[in-house]
Design an enzyme around this catalytic site. Structure first.
Site, PDB file in Angstrom:
ATOM      1  N   ASN A 137       0.797  -1.231   0.000  1.00 44.56           N
ATOM      2  CA  ASN A 137       0.000   0.000   0.000  1.00 44.56           C
ATOM      3  C   ASN A 137       0.834   1.288   0.000  1.00 44.56           C
ATOM      4  O   ASN A 137       0.383   2.304  -0.530  1.00 44.56           O
ATOM      5  CB  ASN A 137      -0.916  -0.034   1.233  1.00 44.56           C
ATOM      6  N   TYR A 194       4.730   8.825 -10.737  1.00 42.93           N
ATOM      7  CA  TYR A 194       3.737   8.102  -9.918  1.00 42.93           C
ATOM      8  C   TYR A 194       2.790   7.309 -10.823  1.00 42.93           C
ATOM      9  O   TYR A 194       2.537   6.126 -10.595  1.00 42.93           O
ATOM     10  CB  TYR A 194       2.958   9.120  -9.071  1.00 42.93           C
ATOM     11  N   THR A 220      -9.348  10.495   2.025  1.00 46.13           N
ATOM     12  CA  THR A 220      -8.531  10.337   3.230  1.00 46.13           C
ATOM     13  C   THR A 220      -8.346  11.727   3.842  1.00 46.13           C
ATOM     14  O   THR A 220      -8.561  12.752   3.177  1.00 46.13           O
ATOM     15  CB  THR A 220      -7.156   9.757   2.870  1.00 46.13           C
TER      16      THR A 220
END
Ligand SMILES: NC(=O)c1ccc[n+]([C@@H]2O[C@H](COP(=O)([O-])OP(=O)(O)OC[C@H]3O[C@@H](n4cnc5c(N)ncnc54)[C@H](O)[C@@H]3O)[C@@H](O)[C@H]2O)c1
Length: 254
Positions: A96, A161, A196
């Site tokens: 993760n 990314y 989040t």
């Protein structure tokens, strides 16, 4: 709303990277709530220690926190070995940890590119390699890699990314093929834009909220718990014949 209980997860050992905050913390807490014994690594020690106390206070098995930078592969291998020594063989691996630091194309140098790959795709491979023998000895296991919707939609400022996250999907398929005969399943969850605390703090502007409403079929925000529910199912034996797949939790954006 009620949620599922997975008897096959009780007393199993799970290892989560980047488990101190965000989705990782949700995964640690959700697995522990199923009676899973969870070890996790992170570089954010204060947040990790708070999470350990919160999970234990809720009456769930106390997670084992091991400080570790996943870019340091020997340290990661050592954390996986320490988990085996403390808790027993790992049957669920959650890859993760990531870093979605923004970069303009013109500003990315070789060091920045390599650093991004080290935190966004390289450790997935070496963690899977390190747990494979433990899972084989158990007669199987579940590896869950975190991909990203960003590799499928039009986004800028995240070139390394996004490339790494596309790589996570390819890695998922080849690991599933090679490890399948040992009953080791390898799947990839692709979260959409998940609310989040960090996303809410750093990126979710009123314009971003409008974009979510426009792009998702389901217009409510995707919450960490929505992704955790998919993760629990993939970790549990209920998904026993599912491997080499991507599982999208994005409210219907892609
Ligand atoms: N939140 C989203 O909207 C979203 C969308 C798509 C994909 N994802 C993916 O889901 C996963 C979790 O996302 P998130 O939003 O919770 O991420 P986050 O950046 O908020 O949290 C990542 C966690 O990893 C830890 N970490 C960072 N670098 C580390 C390192 N070098 N070594 C060890 N730990 C490190 C951080 O401290 C943090 O606890 C990531 O793989 C991310 O790419 C998230």
């Amino acid at each position: 709303m009620t949620s599922a209980v997975y008897p096959s997860l009780r007393d199993r050992v799970a290892f989560v990277s980047g488990g101190a905050t965000g989705l990782g913390a949700e995964f640690v807490a959700a697995l522990a709530a199923q009676g899973t014994r969870v070890a996790f690594v992170d570089i954010d020690e204060p947040a990790a220690r708070r999470l350990v106390e919160d999970v234990a206070a809720a009456g769930h098995p106390r997670p084992l926190f091991l400080p570790c930078d996943v870019a340091d592969i020997p340290a990661l291998q050592q954390a996986i070995a320490a988990t085996h020594d403390e808790l027993g063989p790992i049957s669920v691996l959650v890859n993760n940890a990531a870093n979605d630091r923004r970069q303009r194309v013109a500003d990315v140098d070789v060091a920045a590119w390599d650093a991004s790959f080290a935190v966004n795709v390289r450790h997935h491979f070496f963690a899977a390699q390190a747990v494979a023998a433990q899972m084989r000895a158990l007669g199987g296991g579940s590896v869950i890699n975190l991909g990203s919707i960003s590799a499928h939609i039009d986004l800028v400022d995240l070139p390394s990314y996004i490339t790494a996250k596309a790589g996570v999907e390819g890695l998922t398929r080849t690991l599933a093929r090679e490890l399948g005969p040992d009953r080791i399943r390898v799947n990839c969850i692709i979260p959409g834009w998940v609310m989040t605390e960090r996303q809410l703090r750093d990126w979710v502007t009123p314009e971003a909220e409008e974009s979510i409403r426009r792009n998702q079929c389901l217009t409510e925000p995707v919450m960490p718990v929505d992704v955790a529910r998919m993760l629990l199912w993939l970790a549990a034996d209920d998904s026993r014949m599912c491997t080499a797949q991507t599982w999208v939790v994005d409210g219907g954006w892609m």
